[in-house]
Design a protein around this motif. Structure first.
Motif: not given
Lengths: 69, 257
Positions: B147-164, B175-185
Motif C-alpha cells: 500500500c505504500g506504508c512507511a513502516a509496519v508496526m506489528p504487535l508483540a501482544s495486545p495493547i496495554g497487556s504487558g504480556l511481552g 522483519k525478514s520479508r519487508l523492506s520498510v522498517p518494522v517497529i514492534v508496537d
C-alpha cells in the motif's frame, strides 16, 4: 445581537450570528495554534479562521493533542 | 556499526519510541521521556474539553524542537474515522507522519485488517507517511508495505497487556520479508521483553503502558533504553548457536592426573 445555534463538540450551543471561528476561539480562551477546527467535517486551516463565519446549524469540532500511545 | 534508523527519509537517533498516555502526572511523563532517550513520541487527537479549556495541553510538556510528535488514530473503528483523525492530527501537528490504528474489537483492541488497508491506501494517496499498527501476520504486513506504508508496526501482544512478545517467529518472519522498517508496537511489559523484541532484528519498538504504569516510570524508561540498545547490539553481534548439550568452556587438556 442575533444568536444562532451550532453544535459545538457535540453540545447545542448558542453563539452570536456571523461570528468568525477566530472570534469563537477567543471567546473560549483557546490558543488557535494549539487547536484544530473542523466545521461540517471540513478542516478550517489556521489562516482561514478569521474569514470563516459560523452559520445556523453548523457542526463544529475543536480538537487538540492529548496523551496517547 | 549499526545502520541509521530512518522512516520515510527521516533519520532518528533512538530506536525506542514512547507514548504520552496514562501517566499519573505530566512531570512523571517528562522525566520518563528524558530518561528513555526517545525522539519520537505519540499523541492522540481528542475534543478540547470546553469546561476545562484553561488547563495546560499536552503540547505544553512536549518540546517540538527536541521531540518528533507522531499523531495516532487510536480509538478509531472504521477506515473513514481513522482518515478523519489522521487529517486532524496532521493539521494539529508538525509533520505528515501518522500512526494508523483501525481497531476491530473492543476487548482485544486487535486491528481490523480490511479497514486498516483501506485507510492506509487513502492516507498514502494524501501524502501521509503511514506507520501502520497491525497484528503479527505476515500477509497483512506485506499488503501494508504494498500500500505504500512507511513502516509496519506489528504487535508483540495486545495493547496495554504487558504480556511481552507472544510469537517471535512471526516477528522475525515479518522483519525478514519487508523492506520498510518494522517497529514492534504494543505488549512490551518490562525490559527483558524489549530486549527480546530487539534481538529479533526489528528496527525499533514503541511502548506506552510499560512506562506509564511502572511504579517509577523514569527508572523503567532508563531500563528500556538500555534494553533496546542491548537487544539491538546482541542482534547485530550474532548470537551463538543453541545446542542441547553442554560444552565445557575450560580446556579438557592439562587436568591433573
Amino acid at each position: 445581537m442575533t444568536q444562532i445555534t451550532i453544535t459545538l463538540n457535540g453540545e447545542r450551543t448558542a453563539v452570536v450570528a456571523e461570528q468568525s471561528l477566530r472570534g469563537l476561539l477567543d471567546h473560549l480562551s483557546l490558543d488557535p495554534r494549539a487547536v484544530v477546527v473542523e466545521v461540517n467535517r471540513t478542516i478550517i486551516r489556521r489562516p482561514d479562521l478569521t474569514s470563516t463565519t459560523l452559520t445556523e446549524g453548523d457542526v463544529v469540532e475543536l480538537v487538540h493533542f492529548v496523551g496517547g500511545g | 556499526m549499526d545502520t541509521p534508523f530512518s522512516i520515510a527519509g527521516r533519520t532518528f537517533r533512538s530506536r525506542l519510541m514512547v507514548g504520552t498516555g496514562k501517566y499519573r502526572t505530566n512531570e512523571e511523563m517528562v522525566a520518563a521521556h528524558t530518561a528513555s532517550g526517545a525522539e519520537i513520541v505519540t499523541v492522540a487527537v481528542r475534543r478540547v474539553d470546553l469546561d476545562r479549556s484553561r488547563e495546560e495541553g499536552i503540547l505544553y510538556h512536549l518540546d517540538p524542537k527536541k521531540l518528533f510528535l507522531l499523531s495516532n488514530t487510536a480509538g478509531c473503528y472504521t477506515a473513514e474515522e481513522a482518515i478523519r483523525y489522521a487529517r486532524l492530527g496532521r493539521e494539529a501537528g508538525f509533520n505528515e507522519f501518522v500512526k494508523l490504528e483501525v481497531i476491530g474489537d473492543q476487548e482485544t483492541l486487535l486491528p481490523d485488517v480490511d479497514g486498516l488497508l483501506r485507510a492506509a491506501r487513502e492516507l498514502v494517496k494524501e501524502g501521509f507517511a503511514v506507520l501502520a499498527y497491525t497484528n503479527d501476520d505476515l500477509i497483512t504486513a506485506l499488503r501494508l508495505e504494498d500500500c505504500g506504508c512507511a513502516a509496519v508496526m506489528p504487535l508483540a501482544s495486545p495493547i496495554g497487556s504487558g504480556l511481552g512478545m507472544i510469537n517471535p517467529f512471526n516477528i522475525r518472519t515479518i522483519k525478514s520479508r519487508l523492506s520498510v522498517p518494522v517497529i514492534v508496537d504494543a505488549g512490551v511489559g518490562t525490559a527483558s521483553d524489549a530486549c527480546l523484541v530487539m534481538e529479533q532484528g526489528v528496527d525499533g519498538i514503541l511502548m506506552n503502558t510499560a512506562l506509564a504504569e511502572a511504579q517509577d516510570p523514569a527508572g523503567m524508561a532508563t531500563a528500556m533504553r538500555h534494553a533496546v540498545e542491548a537487544g539491538r547490539l546482541a542482534y547485530l553481534s550474532g548470537r551463538m548457536e543453541r545446542r542441547e548439550i553442554a560444552v565445557p568452556s575450560s580446556p579438557r587438556a592439562g587436568m591433573l592426573a
